[in-house]
Design an enzyme around this catalytic site. Structure first.
Site, PDB file in Angstrom:
ATOM      1  N   ILE A  27      70.441 -96.349  -5.430  1.00 15.49           N
ATOM      2  CA  ILE A  27      69.810 -95.214  -4.929  1.00 15.49           C
ATOM      3  C   ILE A  27      69.679 -95.452  -3.374  1.00 15.49           C
ATOM      4  CG2 ILE A  27      67.503 -93.972  -5.385  1.00 15.49           C
ATOM      5  CD1 ILE A  27      66.924 -95.652  -8.496  1.00 15.49           C
ATOM      6  N   PHE A  30      73.100 -93.869  -2.780  1.00 15.30           N
ATOM      7  CA  PHE A  30      73.109 -92.572  -2.493  1.00 15.30           C
ATOM      8  C   PHE A  30      72.113 -91.671  -2.050  1.00 15.30           C
ATOM      9  CE2 PHE A  30      76.962 -95.448  -4.578  1.00 15.30           C
ATOM     10  CZ  PHE A  30      77.904 -94.555  -4.150  1.00 15.30           C
ATOM     11  N   GLU A  31      70.774 -91.829  -1.700  1.00 16.16           N
ATOM     12  CA  GLU A  31      70.295 -90.690  -1.212  1.00 16.16           C
ATOM     13  C   GLU A  31      69.864 -90.571  -0.158  1.00 16.16           C
ATOM     14  OE1 GLU A  31      68.646 -88.374  -3.511  1.00 16.16           O
ATOM     15  OE2 GLU A  31      69.187 -89.217  -5.107  1.00 16.16           O
ATOM     16  N   GLY A  32      69.870 -92.057   0.292  1.00 18.27           N
ATOM     17  CA  GLY A  32      69.854 -92.204   2.102  1.00 18.27           C
ATOM     18  C   GLY A  32      68.497 -91.978   1.883  1.00 18.27           C
ATOM     19  N   ARG A 147      78.665 -90.847  -7.130  1.00 19.19           N
ATOM     20  CA  ARG A 147      77.320 -91.573  -7.436  1.00 19.19           C
ATOM     21  C   ARG A 147      77.584 -91.803  -8.172  1.00 19.19           C
ATOM     22  NH1 ARG A 147      70.836 -89.766  -5.929  1.00 19.19           N
ATOM     23  NH2 ARG A 147      70.533 -91.625  -7.280  1.00 19.19           N
TER      24      ARG A 147
END
Length: 163
Positions: A27, A30-32, A147
């Site tokens: 998470i 991919f979210e940063g 992702r």
């Protein structure tokens, strides 16, 4: 009949898996993490690790707040997965489903063919179903392709870190 219903409810309440560090790492990758509010790919105001709840233009947060929000939301999203899934999961499968749900929301989880197949014990079909969800605003996005590939690999217990 009532006994079967009560047993089913008790089984569901007993399903209380929690996301592992592996799922959290996916998470976060991919979210940063952005400490200032921004508009995501579909123009939703977002902050921290993909938080959208109550975000207003100009909002900021500290790294500590971003981490606390993520922990709070992962508990919430883990609950959505626990509530929706009727079959036994391995930790890697649970982690992938929480990551997917964190990105796409519980409504998409509950209405998905992926969940139907999973609850029918068609585990082998789940990675393909995960990868189908690669669009935002009706457009296929490279970041979502990556992702979803990572989530599918994690579901299968394979290395996703090079995606």
């Amino acid at each position: 009949m009532w006994l079967c219903i009560i047993e089913k409810l008790l089984q569901k309440k007993g399903n209380s898996m929690h996301i592992s560090n592996e799922g959290i790492s996916l998470i976060k990758k991919f979210e940063g993490c952005k400490l200032e509010a921004y508009y995501d790919a579909v123009d939703v105001l977002t902050i921290a690790y993909g938080r959208t709840k109550g975000v207003k233009a100009g909002d900021t947060c500290t790294q500590e707040q971003a981490d606390a929000w993520l922990e709070e939301e992962l508990h919430e999203y883990g609950g959505y997965v626990n509530d929706a899934v009727d079959v036994t999961l391995k930790q890697c499968e649970f982690d992938a489903l929480v990551a997917w749900t964190y990105n796409l929301g519980p409504t998409n989880l509950n209405e998905s063919t992926m969940l139907k197949k999973l609850n029918n014990k068609e585990y082998q079909d789940v990675p393909h179903e995960i990868k189908r969800w690669n669009k935002a605003g009706g457009k296929v996005l490279e970041g979502l392709i990556r992702r979803r590939e990572a989530e599918a690999l994690l579901f299968e217990g394979k290395d996703w870190t090079e995606i």
